[in-house]
Design an enzyme around this catalytic site. Structure first.
Site, short mmCIF file in Angstrom:
data_model
loop_
_atom_site.label_atom_id
_atom_site.label_comp_id
_atom_site.label_asym_id
_atom_site.label_seq_id
_atom_site.Cartn_x
_atom_site.Cartn_y
_atom_site.Cartn_z
N ASP A 1 0.85 -1.19 0.00
CA ASP A 1 0.00 0.00 0.00
C ASP A 1 0.88 1.24 0.00
OD1 ASP A 1 -2.01 1.85 0.31
OD2 ASP A 1 -2.38 1.38 2.43
N ASP B 1 -3.53 2.49 -5.52
CA ASP B 1 -2.21 2.43 -4.87
C ASP B 1 -2.06 1.22 -3.94
OD1 ASP B 1 -3.96 3.34 -2.89
OD2 ASP B 1 -2.35 4.38 -1.84
N GLU B 2 -2.88 0.20 -4.14
CA GLU B 2 -2.80 -0.99 -3.29
C GLU B 2 -2.85 -2.25 -4.14
OE1 GLU B 2 -5.56 -1.09 0.38
OE2 GLU B 2 -6.32 0.47 -0.94
MG LIG Z 1 -2.47 4.02 0.31
#
Ligand SMILES: [Mg+2]
Length: 408
Positions: free
Chosen positions: A14, A107-108
């Site tokens: 993450d 973003d993960e």
């Molecule tokens: Mg994040």
């Protein structure tokens, strides 16, 4: 409970405060300063650096309040095309480490680490650290990594050493780990669920994992049991390499300022409908239920629905449904936002034709829809568009080169 350390090994990666981190990557001189990224309309905070967080800034805080809390902060308008490019770069780097990768959000990602110890000749924690280092060196942003035996535990672990940290939770450490985690920090346990659990004296994630299956089933149903199994170290949610098709498609936005003009509402809803249809085609789906989403200035929200006789992806049929529902809108209101929601989706291959429909007509409509999408793909997404969108702000209809990552 499992008794071996690594029956499976799943990493959750993450990026830390992603949008703000992207800005630091291209402006290193801002490092160590309170930097905040604003949403599309520039009215609220979408992401912030730890220095801004220390100054009391929270995500979604209105700009007005943020400027009072942090007058010397650096406020940047979000550049979502740039973030999309960095997101793609991030995912492609992760894909080099393991072929089994699930892109979970912009973003993960979840990564299957099983078998990689032998390939890279290093333990899982070292692999996680190397991934963090590589992303930092090549992209210039920091990520945190959680490694455990399934997705839920890896995701919870990832939150523990943010920013720029690795957290390992092997099978034998699960109970001790969960004893330190409040039940509300488990993904999928929202506020109302935690309140119910608190009434029964369940405060830690470990207490939830030790609750009987019958009670979990009674309180939260089948999905609750799946989550409960993950807390006990089993796998209910395997890594999904290809993300499943969406269950619904929603495209909505707020107006620059609230207003009463119905033509603008109609135009904006049509603009969103065209974007939703693009998504329908991209996922090869048909829609059975259409809803016009409306929100008043007072935040009163409406979902005016229309059900199609048979599932469709036809632009003209959907536009007709929109015009019909627009007529049922409450009058004399001040509108804050609008959009469309397509639900009851089904795959478009092997579409059942209605007995009374002319197959030739359907074929022609399909060709026409496809031609419109192809032209827009080639020359810009609003090259061919509905006349209703002439009434909306130009910023929505200026042709830009299209990035087709469906995450924003
Ligand atoms: Mg994040």
């Amino acid at each position: 409970m499992i008794i071996t350390d690594w029956p499976n090994a799943v990493a959750h990666i993450d990026a830390d405060y992603f949008f703000a981190n992207c800005e630091l990557a291209r402006k290193p001189e801002l490092r160590g300063k309170p930097v905040m990224v604003l949403g599309k309309l520039g009215s609220c905070i979408l992401a912030k650096t730890p220095e801004a967080k220390q100054a009391g800034i929270t995500t979604a805080m209105p700009l007005w309040d943020a400027k009072k809390a942090c007058p010397k902060g650096i406020y940047i308008h979000g550049d979502f095309r740039y973030y999309t490019i960095l997101s793609r770069y991030l995912m492609s780097l992760l894909g080099e480490w393991s072929p089994v990768l699930e892109i979970y959000s912009v973003d993960e990602a979840f990564m299957d680490l099983k078998g990689l110890r032998g390939l890279y000749r290093m333990p899982y924690n070292r692999i996680a650290d190397r991934i963090r280092e590589e992303i930092k060196n090549r992209i210039g942003i920091t990520v945190s990594v959680g490694v455990s035996v399934n997705k839920t535990l890896a995701k919870v672990a990832c939150e523990l050493n943010k920013p720029d940290g690795t957290t390992m939770v092997p099978g034998r450490a699960i109970s001790d780990f969960l004893s330190t985690i409040p039940v509300g920090d488990i993904p999928g346990i929202g506020r109302s669920r935690s309140e119910l659990l608190f009434k029964y004296g369940i405060k830690s994630a470990q207490q939830l994992a030790e609750t009987s299956q019958n009670l979990i089933q009674r309180w939260f149903g089948k999905t609750g049991v799946l989550l409960w199994r993950e807390l006990r170290g089993e796998t209910s949610f395997p890594i999904q390499k290809d993300s499943p098709p969406p269950k619904s498609i929603a495209r909505t936005s707020s107006f620059d300022k609230p207003h009463t003009n119905l033509q603008v509402v109609h135009g904006m809803a049509t603009y969103h409908l065209e974007r939703a249809i693009e998504a329908l085609y991209r996922h090869h789906l048909l829609v059975k239920e259409f809803a016009l989403y409306l929100r008043e200035k007072s935040f009163m929200t409406y979902g005016l629905k229309h059900r199609f006789e048979s599932p469709t992806n036809d632009f003209y049929e959907l536009v007709k449904a929109l015009s019909k529902t627009i007529k049922n809108m409450p009058s004399n209101r001040i509108w804050r936002s609008t959009g469309v929601i397509l639900s009851h989706l089904s795959p478009s291959c092997g579409q059942q034709l209605n007995l009374f429909e002319d197959p030739k007509k359907i074929e022609c409509q399909d060709e026409l829809n496809q031609a419109k999408l192809d032209l827009n793909k080639r020359f810009g997404r609003t090259t061919v568009r509905s006349g209703a969108t002439l009434f909306i702000s130009k910023k929505y209809t200026i042709n830009k080169e299209r990035l087709d990552l469906p995450l924003f």
